[in-house]
Scaffold this active site. Structure first.
Site, PDB file in Angstrom:
ATOM      1  NE  ARG A  12      -3.644   2.219   2.696  1.00 58.67           N
ATOM      2  CZ  ARG A  12      -3.360   3.328   3.390  1.00 58.67           C
ATOM      3  NH1 ARG A  12      -2.173   3.478   3.966  1.00 58.67           N
ATOM      4  NH2 ARG A  12      -4.268   4.279   3.508  1.00 58.67           N
ATOM      5  CB  SER A  70     -12.526  -1.351   2.768  1.00 57.83           C
ATOM      6  OG  SER A  70     -11.182  -1.404   2.390  1.00 57.83           O
ATOM      7  CE  LYS A 108      -8.918   4.542   4.599  1.00 61.31           C
ATOM      8  NZ  LYS A 108      -8.562   5.199   3.341  1.00 61.31           N
TER       9      LYS A 108
HETATM   10  C1  LIG Z   1      -7.088  -5.182   4.956  1.00 61.02           C
HETATM   11  C2  LIG Z   1      -7.475  -3.810   4.599  1.00 61.02           C
HETATM   12  N1  LIG Z   1      -8.647  -3.322   5.043  1.00 61.02           N
HETATM   13  C3  LIG Z   1      -9.017  -2.074   4.731  1.00 61.02           C
HETATM   14  C4  LIG Z   1      -8.214  -1.285   3.929  1.00 61.02           C
HETATM   15  C5  LIG Z   1      -8.627   0.120   3.529  1.00 61.02           C
HETATM   16  O1  LIG Z   1      -8.885   0.179   2.137  1.00 61.02           O
HETATM   17  P1  LIG Z   1      -9.521   1.529   1.518  1.00 61.02           P
HETATM   18  O2  LIG Z   1     -10.766   1.806   2.261  1.00 61.02           O
HETATM   19  O3  LIG Z   1      -9.615   1.377   0.063  1.00 61.02           O
HETATM   20  O4  LIG Z   1      -8.446   2.631   1.866  1.00 61.02           O
HETATM   21  P2  LIG Z   1      -6.954   2.727   1.328  1.00 61.02           P
HETATM   22  O5  LIG Z   1      -6.148   1.651   2.005  1.00 61.02           O
HETATM   23  O6  LIG Z   1      -6.951   2.518  -0.156  1.00 61.02           O
HETATM   24  O7  LIG Z   1      -6.496   4.086   1.721  1.00 61.02           O
HETATM   25  C6  LIG Z   1      -7.010  -1.830   3.476  1.00 61.02           C
HETATM   26  N2  LIG Z   1      -6.161  -1.138   2.686  1.00 61.02           N
HETATM   27  N3  LIG Z   1      -6.657  -3.087   3.810  1.00 61.02           N
HETATM   28  C1  LIG Z   2      -5.492   1.181   5.752  1.00 66.33           C
HETATM   29  C2  LIG Z   2      -6.494   1.374   6.816  1.00 66.33           C
HETATM   30  N1  LIG Z   2      -7.815   1.174   6.580  1.00 66.33           N
HETATM   31  C3  LIG Z   2      -8.577   1.393   7.647  1.00 66.33           C
HETATM   32  S1  LIG Z   2      -7.673   1.865   8.988  1.00 66.33           S
HETATM   33  C4  LIG Z   2      -6.228   1.743   8.096  1.00 66.33           C
HETATM   34  C5  LIG Z   2      -4.896   2.041   8.671  1.00 66.33           C
HETATM   35  C6  LIG Z   2      -4.539   1.152   9.832  1.00 66.33           C
HETATM   36  O1  LIG Z   2      -3.275   1.531  10.317  1.00 66.33           O
HETATM   37  P1  LIG Z   2      -2.842   1.273  11.818  1.00 66.33           P
HETATM   38  O2  LIG Z   2      -2.709  -0.201  11.990  1.00 66.33           O
HETATM   39  O3  LIG Z   2      -1.503   1.967  11.906  1.00 66.33           O
HETATM   40  O4  LIG Z   2      -3.872   1.901  12.702  1.00 66.33           O
END
Ligand SMILES: Cc1ncc(COP(=O)(O)OP(=O)(O)O)c(N)n1
Ligand SMILES: Cc1ncsc1CCOP(=O)(O)O
Ligand SMILES: [Mg+2]
Length: 213
Positions: free
Chosen positions: A39, A108, A137
């Site tokens: 990511r 998601s 995020k």
């Molecule tokens: C395992 C996992 N769960 C949720 C997310 C979040 O995806 P998304 O809502 O598309 O947000 P971004 O990661 O693209 O900013 C994830 N990446 N992985």
């Molecule tokens: C990618 C993403 N999607 C929902 S929360 C998140 C970030 C999670 O990061 P952390 O484990 O540091 O809280």
């Protein structure tokens, strides 16, 4: 290969700092991470492909799966195990059409309503949360907490991995919600010892599974 959501590392190049994504992923998998998601929100497809190929080489033979966030073309070029998309990304039907039938598709889900709409013919697993607010995020949806997570799991027709502000100490509560694993960024990326951090999380998860059945 069987899908094991137990400890799902989501990489963030900024948080990995000088250690880099490849070495962080290698150490995390050595510590027990079962899935690695590439990511990098600032990278274009060419840069994702370069990073993904290096990750794929580093993880070869480890048993860990490689998932690419948001970018189907990059996932195909890398030969990754799958793609993860969010509600505001590409339509899951379109992702599945471009990916083909074999690759994994993660989606998601932030609400019960979204969980109910998941099509298990298209989607292999759901990433549910955020459980807690997280700086990783900044544009995340409202936190669902453990009670909300449990409702999402009940409504969702595919296995769920919980995400958002999670650490080893949350393993019992995540498992009690019915989720099949924990997805983390900052609990591993940028930690002084990513292997030890991953090992602590993997052991906590395995203990929670053993205790709860
Ligand atoms: C395992 C996992 N769960 C949720 C997310 C979040 O995806 P998304 O809502 O598309 O947000 P971004 O990661 O693209 O900013 C994830 N990446 N992985
Ligand atoms: C990618 C993403 N999607 C929902 S929360 C998140 C970030 C999670 O990061 P952390 O484990 O540091 O809280
Ligand atoms: Mg996305």
């Amino acid at each position: 290969m069987t899908l094991d959501l137990g400890l799902y590392l989501v990489l963030d190049p900024g948080l990995c700092r000088d250690r880099g994504m490849v070495e962080t992923a290698r150490l995390a998998v050595a510590g027990g991470a079962t899935i690695v998601q590439l990511r990098d929100k600032d990278a274009d497809t060419a840069r994702l492909i370069e990073a993904g190929r290096a990750l794929r080489t580093a993880l070869a033979g480890s048993g860990a799966m490689l998932i690419v966030n948001d970018d189907v073309e990059a996932a195909l070029a890398i030969g990754a195990d799958g793609v993860h998309v969010g509600q505001d990304d590409m339509d899951p039907g379109e992702v599945r059409r471009r990916l083909g039938p074999r690759a994994l598709l993660g989606l998601s889900v932030e609400t019960v309503d979204a969980a109910q709409r998941v099509d298990p013919v298209l989607v292999d697993y759901a990433g549910a949360g955020p459980v807690f607010a997280t700086a990783t995020k900044p544009d995340h949806k409202p936190p669902v907490g453990f009670a909300g997570l449990a409702e999402i799991v009940r409504a969702c027709p595919v296995p769920v991995v919980a995400i958002g502000g999670l650490a080893a100490g949350h393993a019992d509560a995540v498992r009690a919600s019915g989720a099949m694993g924990m997805a983390v960024v900052s609990a591993i990326c940028g930690q002084a010892d990513p292997r030890a951090a991953a090992r602590a999380m993997a052991q906590a998860w395995q203990a929670a599974v053993a205790a709860g059945g």
